[in-house]
Design an enzyme around this catalytic site. Structure first.
Site, short mmCIF file in Angstrom:
data_model
loop_
_atom_site.label_atom_id
_atom_site.label_comp_id
_atom_site.label_asym_id
_atom_site.label_seq_id
_atom_site.Cartn_x
_atom_site.Cartn_y
_atom_site.Cartn_z
N ASP A 138 0.84 -1.20 0.00
CA ASP A 138 0.00 0.00 0.00
C ASP A 138 0.87 1.25 0.00
OD1 ASP A 138 -2.66 1.37 2.13
OD2 ASP A 138 -2.33 1.44 -0.05
N LYS B 33 2.80 3.43 -5.66
CA LYS B 33 2.31 2.36 -6.57
C LYS B 33 3.38 1.89 -7.54
CE LYS B 33 -0.96 3.29 -4.00
NZ LYS B 33 -0.93 2.55 -2.71
N ASP C 148 -3.23 -2.95 -2.54
CA ASP C 148 -4.29 -1.96 -2.56
C ASP C 148 -4.16 -1.10 -3.83
OD1 ASP C 148 -5.27 0.93 -0.55
OD2 ASP C 148 -6.48 -0.49 -1.69
N ASN C 149 -5.25 -0.47 -4.24
CA ASN C 149 -5.25 0.56 -5.28
C ASN C 149 -4.85 0.11 -6.67
OD1 ASN C 149 -3.69 2.09 -2.63
ND2 ASN C 149 -5.74 2.74 -3.24
N GLU D 108 -11.34 4.32 -1.03
CA GLU D 108 -11.77 4.64 0.33
C GLU D 108 -12.59 5.94 0.39
OE1 GLU D 108 -8.68 3.79 -0.50
OE2 GLU D 108 -7.24 5.30 0.04
N1 LIG Z 1 9.16 2.69 -0.67
C1 LIG Z 1 8.61 3.05 0.50
N2 LIG Z 1 9.12 2.62 1.66
C2 LIG Z 1 8.54 2.98 2.83
N3 LIG Z 1 7.46 3.78 2.93
C3 LIG Z 1 6.94 4.25 1.79
C4 LIG Z 1 7.48 3.91 0.53
N4 LIG Z 1 6.73 4.51 -0.42
C5 LIG Z 1 5.78 5.21 0.21
N5 LIG Z 1 5.91 5.06 1.55
C6 LIG Z 1 5.03 5.64 2.56
O1 LIG Z 1 3.75 5.02 2.38
C7 LIG Z 1 2.74 6.02 2.28
C8 LIG Z 1 2.36 6.22 0.86
C9 LIG Z 1 1.35 5.56 0.33
C10 LIG Z 1 1.00 5.74 -1.11
N6 LIG Z 1 -0.42 5.57 -1.27
C11 LIG Z 1 -1.06 6.29 -2.19
O2 LIG Z 1 -0.48 7.06 -2.95
C12 LIG Z 1 -2.54 6.17 -2.25
C13 LIG Z 1 -3.22 7.15 -2.97
C14 LIG Z 1 -4.61 7.09 -3.03
N7 LIG Z 1 -5.29 8.10 -3.77
O3 LIG Z 1 -4.62 9.05 -4.28
O4 LIG Z 1 -6.53 8.01 -3.94
C15 LIG Z 1 -5.34 6.09 -2.39
C16 LIG Z 1 -4.64 5.12 -1.68
O5 LIG Z 1 -5.29 4.10 -1.03
C17 LIG Z 1 -3.24 5.14 -1.61
O6 LIG Z 1 -2.61 4.13 -0.92
C18 LIG Z 1 3.37 7.27 2.86
O7 LIG Z 1 3.21 7.29 4.26
C19 LIG Z 1 4.82 7.12 2.43
O8 LIG Z 1 5.69 7.84 3.28
MG LIG Z 2 -3.97 2.53 -0.51
#
Ligand SMILES: Nc1ncnc2c1ncn2[C@@H]1O[C@H](/C=C/CNC(=O)c2cc([N+](=O)[O-])cc(O)c2O)[C@@H](O)[C@H]1O
Ligand SMILES: [Mg+2]
Length: 214
Positions: free
Chosen positions: A141, A144, A169-170, A199
Protein backbone atom coordinates in the site's frame (compact mmCIF):
# COMPACT_ATOMS: atom_id res chain seq x y z
CA UNK A 1 0.71 26.84 13.33
CA UNK A 2 -0.76 24.53 10.73
CA UNK A 3 -1.13 20.85 11.65
CA UNK A 4 -0.61 17.99 9.21
CA UNK A 5 -3.35 15.60 8.13
CA UNK A 6 -1.77 12.69 10.04
CA UNK A 7 -1.67 14.90 13.18
CA UNK A 8 -5.38 15.71 12.72
CA UNK A 9 -6.16 12.00 12.33
CA UNK A 10 -4.27 11.21 15.55
CA UNK A 11 -6.25 13.95 17.35
CA UNK A 12 -9.51 12.46 16.08
CA UNK A 13 -8.46 9.05 17.44
CA UNK A 14 -7.48 10.49 20.84
CA UNK A 15 -10.79 12.39 20.99
CA UNK A 16 -13.21 9.73 19.73
CA UNK A 17 -11.68 6.28 20.26
CA UNK A 18 -11.31 4.19 23.40
CA UNK A 19 -7.71 3.51 24.40
CA UNK A 20 -6.86 -0.17 23.93
CA UNK A 21 -9.85 -0.80 21.64
CA UNK A 22 -8.61 -1.28 18.06
CA UNK A 23 -12.12 -1.37 16.57
CA UNK A 24 -12.90 2.04 18.03
CA UNK A 25 -9.65 3.41 16.55
CA UNK A 26 -10.64 2.08 13.11
CA UNK A 27 -14.15 3.57 13.43
CA UNK A 28 -12.81 6.93 14.63
CA UNK A 29 -10.48 7.21 11.61
CA UNK A 30 -13.18 6.13 9.15
CA UNK A 31 -15.69 8.59 10.66
CA UNK A 32 -13.15 11.43 10.51
CA UNK A 33 -12.20 10.65 6.88
CA UNK A 34 -15.85 10.33 5.81
CA UNK A 35 -17.08 13.52 7.50
CA UNK A 36 -14.08 15.82 7.98
CA UNK A 37 -11.30 15.17 5.49
CA UNK A 38 -10.38 12.40 3.09
CA UNK A 39 -7.17 10.46 3.74
CA UNK A 40 -5.51 7.52 2.00
CA UNK A 41 -6.36 4.81 4.54
CA UNK A 42 -7.51 1.54 2.98
CA UNK A 43 -10.88 2.36 4.56
CA UNK A 44 -13.83 0.29 5.73
CA UNK A 45 -15.03 -1.35 2.49
CA UNK A 46 -11.59 -2.54 1.28
CA UNK A 47 -10.66 -2.97 4.96
CA UNK A 48 -13.34 -5.63 5.34
CA UNK A 49 -11.84 -7.53 2.39
CA UNK A 50 -8.39 -7.14 3.99
CA UNK A 51 -9.85 -8.53 7.24
CA UNK A 52 -11.30 -11.58 5.49
CA UNK A 53 -8.04 -12.37 3.67
CA UNK A 54 -6.00 -11.97 6.90
CA UNK A 55 -8.44 -14.18 8.82
CA UNK A 56 -8.30 -16.83 6.08
CA UNK A 57 -4.48 -16.83 5.97
CA UNK A 58 -4.06 -16.49 9.77
CA UNK A 59 -0.43 -15.43 9.20
CA UNK A 60 2.39 -15.69 11.76
CA UNK A 61 4.61 -13.24 9.88
CA UNK A 62 3.19 -10.21 8.06
CA UNK A 63 4.91 -7.43 6.09
CA UNK A 64 3.13 -4.15 5.33
CA UNK A 65 4.70 -1.70 2.88
CA UNK A 66 3.57 1.88 3.53
CA UNK A 67 2.28 2.35 7.08
CA UNK A 68 0.95 5.90 6.61
CA UNK A 69 -1.12 6.58 9.78
CA UNK A 70 -1.27 2.93 10.86
CA UNK A 71 -4.93 2.32 9.98
CA UNK A 72 -4.27 -0.96 8.13
CA UNK A 73 -1.59 -1.96 10.65
CA UNK A 74 -4.29 -1.76 13.36
CA UNK A 75 -6.76 -3.65 11.13
CA UNK A 76 -4.27 -6.45 10.47
CA UNK A 77 -2.68 -6.69 13.94
CA UNK A 78 -6.03 -6.90 15.75
CA UNK A 79 -6.71 -10.17 13.88
CA UNK A 80 -3.32 -11.83 14.48
CA UNK A 81 -2.99 -14.86 16.76
CA UNK A 82 -0.77 -14.54 19.86
CA UNK A 83 2.91 -14.74 18.93
CA UNK A 84 2.30 -13.47 15.37
CA UNK A 85 4.15 -10.36 14.17
CA UNK A 86 3.42 -7.53 11.76
CA UNK A 87 6.42 -5.62 10.42
CA UNK A 88 5.30 -2.35 8.83
CA UNK A 89 7.63 -0.11 6.81
CA UNK A 90 7.33 3.69 6.61
CA UNK A 91 10.03 6.05 5.33
CA UNK A 92 8.57 9.41 6.38
CA UNK A 93 9.69 9.98 10.01
CA UNK A 94 6.91 12.47 10.80
CA UNK A 95 4.26 10.06 9.52
CA UNK A 96 5.93 7.11 11.31
CA UNK A 97 5.78 9.05 14.59
CA UNK A 98 2.02 9.50 14.19
CA UNK A 99 1.48 5.88 13.18
CA UNK A 100 3.38 4.69 16.25
CA UNK A 101 1.03 6.69 18.50
CA UNK A 102 -2.09 5.41 16.74
CA UNK A 103 -0.86 1.80 16.93
CA UNK A 104 -0.07 2.27 20.65
CA UNK A 105 -3.46 3.91 21.28
CA UNK A 106 -5.13 0.83 19.80
CA UNK A 107 -3.19 -1.30 22.28
CA UNK A 108 -1.74 -3.70 19.72
CA UNK A 109 1.84 -2.37 19.77
CA UNK A 110 3.15 -5.75 21.00
CA UNK A 111 2.18 -7.32 17.67
CA UNK A 112 3.59 -4.53 15.50
CA UNK A 113 7.14 -3.56 14.64
CA UNK A 114 7.18 -0.24 12.78
CA UNK A 115 10.45 0.17 10.90
CA UNK A 116 11.46 3.57 9.55
CA UNK A 117 13.11 3.48 6.17
CA UNK A 118 12.45 2.68 2.56
CA UNK A 119 11.19 -0.74 1.48
CA UNK A 120 14.03 -1.07 -1.03
CA UNK A 121 16.62 -0.73 1.74
CA UNK A 122 14.75 -2.71 4.41
CA UNK A 123 13.51 -5.78 2.52
CA UNK A 124 17.08 -7.14 2.05
CA UNK A 125 17.64 -6.72 5.81
CA UNK A 126 14.52 -8.52 7.00
CA UNK A 127 16.27 -11.85 7.63
CA UNK A 128 19.25 -10.46 9.55
CA UNK A 129 17.30 -7.79 11.49
CA UNK A 130 14.16 -9.71 12.39
CA UNK A 131 15.07 -13.37 11.96
CA UNK A 132 12.36 -13.72 9.33
CA UNK A 133 12.78 -16.72 7.03
CA UNK A 134 9.67 -15.92 4.96
CA UNK A 135 6.44 -13.91 5.16
CA UNK A 136 3.03 -15.57 5.25
CA UNK A 137 1.18 -12.40 4.22
CA UNK A 138 2.25 -9.12 2.56
CA UNK A 139 0.10 -5.98 2.21
CA UNK A 140 1.30 -3.55 -0.47
CA UNK A 141 0.00 0.00 0.00
CA UNK A 142 2.99 2.27 -0.60
CA UNK A 143 3.96 4.25 -3.73
CA UNK A 144 2.31 2.36 -6.57
CA UNK A 145 5.43 2.35 -8.77
CA UNK A 146 7.23 0.41 -6.03
CA UNK A 147 4.87 -2.59 -6.13
CA UNK A 148 6.76 -4.38 -8.94
CA UNK A 149 10.35 -3.68 -7.86
CA UNK A 150 9.58 -4.62 -4.26
CA UNK A 151 7.77 -7.83 -5.27
CA UNK A 152 10.82 -8.81 -7.33
CA UNK A 153 13.08 -7.90 -4.39
CA UNK A 154 11.01 -10.08 -2.04
CA UNK A 155 11.42 -12.97 -4.50
CA UNK A 156 15.18 -12.40 -4.84
CA UNK A 157 15.64 -12.20 -1.05
CA UNK A 158 13.85 -15.53 -0.60
CA UNK A 159 11.17 -13.93 1.58
CA UNK A 160 8.28 -15.64 -0.24
CA UNK A 161 7.38 -19.28 0.31
CA UNK A 162 4.90 -21.63 -1.38
CA UNK A 163 1.53 -20.18 -0.32
CA UNK A 164 2.64 -16.67 0.67
CA UNK A 165 -0.28 -14.30 0.01
CA UNK A 166 0.32 -10.82 -1.40
CA UNK A 167 -2.56 -8.32 -1.22
CA UNK A 168 -2.15 -5.05 -3.15
CA UNK A 169 -4.29 -1.96 -2.56
CA UNK A 170 -5.25 0.56 -5.28
CA UNK A 171 -4.67 -1.59 -8.32
CA UNK A 172 -7.38 0.46 -10.13
CA UNK A 173 -7.18 3.87 -8.40
CA UNK A 174 -4.64 5.46 -8.34
CA UNK A 175 -3.73 2.26 -10.21
CA UNK A 176 -0.79 -0.10 -10.42
CA UNK A 177 -0.98 -1.23 -14.08
CA UNK A 178 2.60 -2.52 -14.26
CA UNK A 179 1.97 -4.60 -11.12
CA UNK A 180 -1.22 -6.14 -12.56
CA UNK A 181 0.65 -6.91 -15.79
CA UNK A 182 3.57 -8.46 -13.88
CA UNK A 183 1.64 -10.52 -11.39
CA UNK A 184 -1.23 -11.72 -13.63
CA UNK A 185 1.10 -12.98 -16.40
CA UNK A 186 3.44 -14.72 -13.99
CA UNK A 187 3.13 -18.50 -13.68
CA UNK A 188 4.58 -18.30 -10.17
CA UNK A 189 1.45 -16.48 -8.90
CA UNK A 190 -2.24 -17.32 -8.78
CA UNK A 191 -4.13 -13.97 -8.70
CA UNK A 192 -7.68 -12.84 -8.00
CA UNK A 193 -9.20 -9.35 -8.13
CA UNK A 194 -11.58 -8.11 -5.39
CA UNK A 195 -13.65 -5.19 -6.75
CA UNK A 196 -14.50 -2.38 -4.32
CA UNK A 197 -14.24 1.43 -4.22
CA UNK A 198 -11.58 3.98 -3.41
CA UNK A 199 -11.77 4.64 0.33
CA UNK A 200 -14.60 6.99 1.36
CA UNK A 201 -15.68 7.54 -2.30
CA UNK A 202 -17.77 5.93 -5.05
CA UNK A 203 -14.77 5.72 -7.39
CA UNK A 204 -13.94 2.20 -8.57
CA UNK A 205 -10.91 0.56 -6.97
CA UNK A 206 -10.02 -2.91 -5.73
CA UNK A 207 -7.51 -5.27 -4.19
CA UNK A 208 -5.44 -7.85 -6.04
CA UNK A 209 -4.71 -11.01 -4.07
CA UNK A 210 -1.84 -13.16 -5.37
CA UNK A 211 -0.64 -16.49 -3.99
CA UNK A 212 3.05 -17.28 -4.58
CA UNK A 213 3.27 -20.84 -5.91
CA UNK A 214 6.98 -21.33 -5.21
N1 LIG B 1 9.16 2.69 -0.67
C1 LIG B 1 8.61 3.05 0.50
N2 LIG B 1 9.12 2.62 1.66
C2 LIG B 1 8.54 2.98 2.83
N3 LIG B 1 7.46 3.78 2.93
C3 LIG B 1 6.94 4.25 1.79
C4 LIG B 1 7.48 3.91 0.53
N4 LIG B 1 6.73 4.51 -0.42
C5 LIG B 1 5.78 5.21 0.21
N5 LIG B 1 5.91 5.06 1.55
C6 LIG B 1 5.03 5.64 2.56
O1 LIG B 1 3.75 5.02 2.38
C7 LIG B 1 2.74 6.02 2.28
C8 LIG B 1 2.36 6.22 0.86
C9 LIG B 1 1.35 5.56 0.33
C10 LIG B 1 1.00 5.74 -1.11
N6 LIG B 1 -0.42 5.57 -1.27
C11 LIG B 1 -1.06 6.29 -2.19
O2 LIG B 1 -0.48 7.06 -2.95
C12 LIG B 1 -2.54 6.17 -2.25
C13 LIG B 1 -3.22 7.15 -2.97
C14 LIG B 1 -4.61 7.09 -3.03
N7 LIG B 1 -5.29 8.10 -3.77
O3 LIG B 1 -4.62 9.05 -4.28
O4 LIG B 1 -6.53 8.01 -3.94
C15 LIG B 1 -5.34 6.09 -2.39
C16 LIG B 1 -4.64 5.12 -1.68
O5 LIG B 1 -5.29 4.10 -1.03
C17 LIG B 1 -3.24 5.14 -1.61
O6 LIG B 1 -2.61 4.13 -0.92
C18 LIG B 1 3.37 7.27 2.86
O7 LIG B 1 3.21 7.29 4.26
C19 LIG B 1 4.82 7.12 2.43
O8 LIG B 1 5.69 7.84 3.28
MG1 LIG C 1 -3.97 2.53 -0.51
Amino acid sequence: TQTTRPQRILKAVQKNATKGDPDSVISAIDHYCKHSEWAMNVGDEKGSILDSVVSEVNPSTVLELGTYCGYSAVRIARLLSPGSKLITVEFNPAIAAIAKQIIAYAGIQDKVTLVEGSSGDLIPKMKECFGITSFDFIFLDHWKDRYVPDTKLLEECGLLRKGTVLLADNVICPGAPEYLKYIRNNRRYESRYYPAHLEYTKVEDGLEKSIFLG
